[in-house]
Design a protein around this motif. Structure first.
Motif, PDB file in Angstrom:
ATOM      1  N   THR A  47       0.851  -1.179   0.000  1.00  0.00           N
ATOM      2  CA  THR A  47       0.000   0.000   0.000  1.00  0.00           C
ATOM      3  C   THR A  47       0.891   1.235   0.000  1.00  0.00           C
ATOM      4  O   THR A  47       1.882   1.287   0.716  1.00  0.00           O
ATOM      5  CB  THR A  47      -0.907   0.032   1.246  1.00  0.00           C
ATOM      6  OG1 THR A  47      -1.802  -1.085   1.206  1.00  0.00           O
ATOM      7  CG2 THR A  47      -1.725   1.316   1.299  1.00  0.00           C
ATOM      8  N   ILE A  48       0.533   2.211  -0.817  1.00  0.00           N
ATOM      9  CA  ILE A  48       1.245   3.483  -0.817  1.00  0.00           C
ATOM     10  C   ILE A  48       0.635   4.384   0.247  1.00  0.00           C
ATOM     11  O   ILE A  48      -0.579   4.612   0.269  1.00  0.00           O
ATOM     12  CB  ILE A  48       1.145   4.177  -2.189  1.00  0.00           C
ATOM     13  CG1 ILE A  48       1.905   3.400  -3.259  1.00  0.00           C
ATOM     14  CG2 ILE A  48       1.649   5.618  -2.109  1.00  0.00           C
ATOM     15  CD1 ILE A  48       3.407   3.439  -3.103  1.00  0.00           C
ATOM     16  N   VAL A  49       1.460   4.902   1.143  1.00  0.00           N
ATOM     17  CA  VAL A  49       1.028   5.890   2.126  1.00  0.00           C
ATOM     18  C   VAL A  49       1.697   7.212   1.755  1.00  0.00           C
ATOM     19  O   VAL A  49       2.921   7.338   1.816  1.00  0.00           O
ATOM     20  CB  VAL A  49       1.412   5.477   3.561  1.00  0.00           C
ATOM     21  CG1 VAL A  49       1.071   6.596   4.542  1.00  0.00           C
ATOM     22  CG2 VAL A  49       0.688   4.194   3.955  1.00  0.00           C
ATOM     23  N   HIS A  50       0.885   8.162   1.364  1.00  0.00           N
ATOM     24  CA  HIS A  50       1.385   9.440   0.864  1.00  0.00           C
ATOM     25  C   HIS A  50       1.008  10.552   1.835  1.00  0.00           C
ATOM     26  O   HIS A  50      -0.169  10.765   2.132  1.00  0.00           O
ATOM     27  CB  HIS A  50       0.787   9.723  -0.519  1.00  0.00           C
ATOM     28  CG  HIS A  50       1.080  11.094  -1.047  1.00  0.00           C
ATOM     29  ND1 HIS A  50       0.280  11.710  -1.981  1.00  0.00           N
ATOM     30  CD2 HIS A  50       2.075  11.983  -0.778  1.00  0.00           C
ATOM     31  CE1 HIS A  50       0.780  12.907  -2.263  1.00  0.00           C
ATOM     32  NE2 HIS A  50       1.854  13.096  -1.537  1.00  0.00           N
ATOM     33  N   LEU A  51       2.006  11.269   2.339  1.00  0.00           N
ATOM     34  CA  LEU A  51       1.766  12.451   3.151  1.00  0.00           C
ATOM     35  C   LEU A  51       2.210  13.687   2.367  1.00  0.00           C
ATOM     36  O   LEU A  51       3.387  13.807   2.003  1.00  0.00           O
ATOM     37  CB  LEU A  51       2.545  12.383   4.471  1.00  0.00           C
ATOM     38  CG  LEU A  51       2.206  11.226   5.419  1.00  0.00           C
ATOM     39  CD1 LEU A  51       3.024  11.358   6.702  1.00  0.00           C
ATOM     40  CD2 LEU A  51       0.722  11.182   5.739  1.00  0.00           C
ATOM     41  N   GLY A  52       1.282  14.574   2.096  1.00  0.00           N
ATOM     42  CA  GLY A  52       1.593  15.841   1.448  1.00  0.00           C
ATOM     43  C   GLY A  52       1.679  16.928   2.512  1.00  0.00           C
ATOM     44  O   GLY A  52       0.724  17.128   3.273  1.00  0.00           O
ATOM     45  N   ILE A  53       2.805  17.615   2.591  1.00  0.00           N
ATOM     46  CA  ILE A  53       3.044  18.589   3.656  1.00  0.00           C
ATOM     47  C   ILE A  53       2.742  20.008   3.163  1.00  0.00           C
ATOM     48  O   ILE A  53       3.338  20.471   2.181  1.00  0.00           O
ATOM     49  CB  ILE A  53       4.500  18.505   4.170  1.00  0.00           C
ATOM     50  CG1 ILE A  53       4.853  17.054   4.512  1.00  0.00           C
ATOM     51  CG2 ILE A  53       4.685  19.428   5.366  1.00  0.00           C
ATOM     52  CD1 ILE A  53       3.934  16.399   5.530  1.00  0.00           C
ATOM     53  N   HIS A  54       1.833  20.677   3.871  1.00  0.00           N
ATOM     54  CA  HIS A  54       1.401  22.020   3.495  1.00  0.00           C
ATOM     55  C   HIS A  54       1.302  22.899   4.739  1.00  0.00           C
ATOM     56  O   HIS A  54       1.425  22.417   5.865  1.00  0.00           O
ATOM     57  CB  HIS A  54       0.034  21.971   2.803  1.00  0.00           C
ATOM     58  CG  HIS A  54       0.029  21.175   1.534  1.00  0.00           C
ATOM     59  ND1 HIS A  54       0.207  21.745   0.298  1.00  0.00           N
ATOM     60  CD2 HIS A  54      -0.131  19.839   1.316  1.00  0.00           C
ATOM     61  CE1 HIS A  54       0.155  20.798  -0.630  1.00  0.00           C
ATOM     62  NE2 HIS A  54      -0.045  19.636  -0.031  1.00  0.00           N
ATOM     63  N   SER A  55       1.050  24.183   4.523  1.00  0.00           N
ATOM     64  CA  SER A  55       0.782  25.090   5.636  1.00  0.00           C
ATOM     65  C   SER A  55      -0.272  26.095   5.198  1.00  0.00           C
ATOM     66  O   SER A  55      -0.519  26.269   4.002  1.00  0.00           O
ATOM     67  CB  SER A  55       2.065  25.798   6.089  1.00  0.00           C
ATOM     68  OG  SER A  55       2.508  26.727   5.110  1.00  0.00           O
ATOM     69  N   PHE A  56      -0.893  26.756   6.179  1.00  0.00           N
ATOM     70  CA  PHE A  56      -1.952  27.714   5.849  1.00  0.00           C
ATOM     71  C   PHE A  56      -1.793  28.987   6.663  1.00  0.00           C
ATOM     72  O   PHE A  56      -1.277  28.978   7.781  1.00  0.00           O
ATOM     73  CB  PHE A  56      -3.338  27.100   6.091  1.00  0.00           C
ATOM     74  CG  PHE A  56      -3.620  26.721   7.526  1.00  0.00           C
ATOM     75  CD1 PHE A  56      -4.247  27.611   8.387  1.00  0.00           C
ATOM     76  CD2 PHE A  56      -3.265  25.466   8.014  1.00  0.00           C
ATOM     77  CE1 PHE A  56      -4.515  27.267   9.709  1.00  0.00           C
ATOM     78  CE2 PHE A  56      -3.525  25.112   9.320  1.00  0.00           C
ATOM     79  CZ  PHE A  56      -4.151  26.009  10.179  1.00  0.00           C
ATOM     80  N   THR A  57      -2.224  30.090   6.073  1.00  0.00           N
ATOM     81  CA  THR A  57      -2.130  31.379   6.750  1.00  0.00           C
ATOM     82  C   THR A  57      -3.115  31.424   7.910  1.00  0.00           C
ATOM     83  O   THR A  57      -4.251  30.940   7.788  1.00  0.00           O
ATOM     84  CB  THR A  57      -2.397  32.536   5.768  1.00  0.00           C
ATOM     85  OG1 THR A  57      -2.241  33.772   6.456  1.00  0.00           O
ATOM     86  CG2 THR A  57      -3.794  32.486   5.183  1.00  0.00           C
ATOM     87  N   PRO A  58      -2.712  31.977   9.069  1.00  0.00           N
ATOM     88  CA  PRO A  58      -3.592  31.992  10.239  1.00  0.00           C
ATOM     89  C   PRO A  58      -4.894  32.765  10.039  1.00  0.00           C
ATOM     90  O   PRO A  58      -5.910  32.440  10.644  1.00  0.00           O
ATOM     91  CB  PRO A  58      -2.733  32.663  11.319  1.00  0.00           C
ATOM     92  CG  PRO A  58      -1.334  32.529  10.850  1.00  0.00           C
ATOM     93  CD  PRO A  58      -1.397  32.551   9.356  1.00  0.00           C
TER      94      PRO A  58
END
Length: 226
Positions: free
Chosen positions: A134-145
């Motif tokens: 199984t592929i486990v994919h984590l995409g790392i992002h951030s958001f403005t407060p």
């Protein structure tokens, strides 16, 4: 999170930086490149630490600002290209056309590299294999407060598709680990965005089915502000 023997971890960071190609640089004000509109502030720092710690079998990050092209949108989505490119199209259509072609090629290469790895990883290596990986994919992002005057009320968002059991289970594990390590941290599911909105993970879900598990981690940029 411990990696299971039948899972393959990949990490990506689509909005890692605020660089622009030379041909497009003059179209975007320098002050804009310092803001969340140009990139996910702090996301690359977290991404690199996770790469060193988790040692994924595959990782990649965007090399240009999302104002050039948004790697986390399908190329046919209007928001894949910024208002700055559309403004350039009204002033110098020929130049804009070349930039858009270059951006599309870059987007295609980025997506193709990920899909090629996932496709290869999911193919059975030997007939003796007991179970398919199984592929486990984590995409790392951030958001403005704060967006449009409204404060985003969370520290970390975990985005996933609620209709997919494996993603629901993994989202719970990730939240549990964050809360165990940082009890005061506020963690919410599918906030400040929906995990089913147009993005890299939604595309890969459709293409590879239940053997692909895609989660996006959204980190509040307040943690990276001085």
């Amino acid at each position: 999170m411990n990696k299971r023997s039948d899972s393959i971890l990949i990490l990506t960071c689509e909005h890692a930086c605020n660089r622009l190609p030379a041909a497009f640089k003059k179209a975007v004000p320098a002050e804009i490149l310092k803001t969340h509109r140009a990139y996910d502030i702090g996301a690359y720092t977290v991404f690199r630490k996770l790469v060193r710690f988790a040692k994924p079998e595959f990782s990649c990050e965007g090399n240009f600002s999302r104002l050039f092209v948004d790697l986390n949108r399908t190329i046919t989505n209007k928001s894949a290209f910024s208002d700055y490119l559309r403004e350039l199209e009204t002033r110098t259509p020929a130049t804009a056309a070349k930039i858009k072609e270059s951006a599309t090629n870059y987007w295609t290469e980025y997506r193709a590299a990920i899909e090629k790895f996932v496709d290869s990883a999911l193919k059975p290596k030997t007939r003796a294999a007991k179970s398919a990986p199984t592929i486990v994919h984590l995409g790392i992002h951030s958001f403005t407060p704060v967006l449009n005057g409204k404060t985003r009320n969370t520290d970390i968002g975990i985005l996933y598709d609620p209709s997919r059991p494996a993603e629901c289970a993994l989202a719970q594990v990730i939240k549990g680990e964050i809360k165990r390590l940082y009890p005061a941290m506020k963690v919410r599911f599918n906030y400040p965005y929906k995990g089913t909105s147009d993005g890299l993970t939604t595309t890969l879900r459709k293409k590879f089915g239940p053997r692909y598990v895609g989660i996006e981690i959204e980190i509040n940029q307040k943690f990276f502000q001085r």
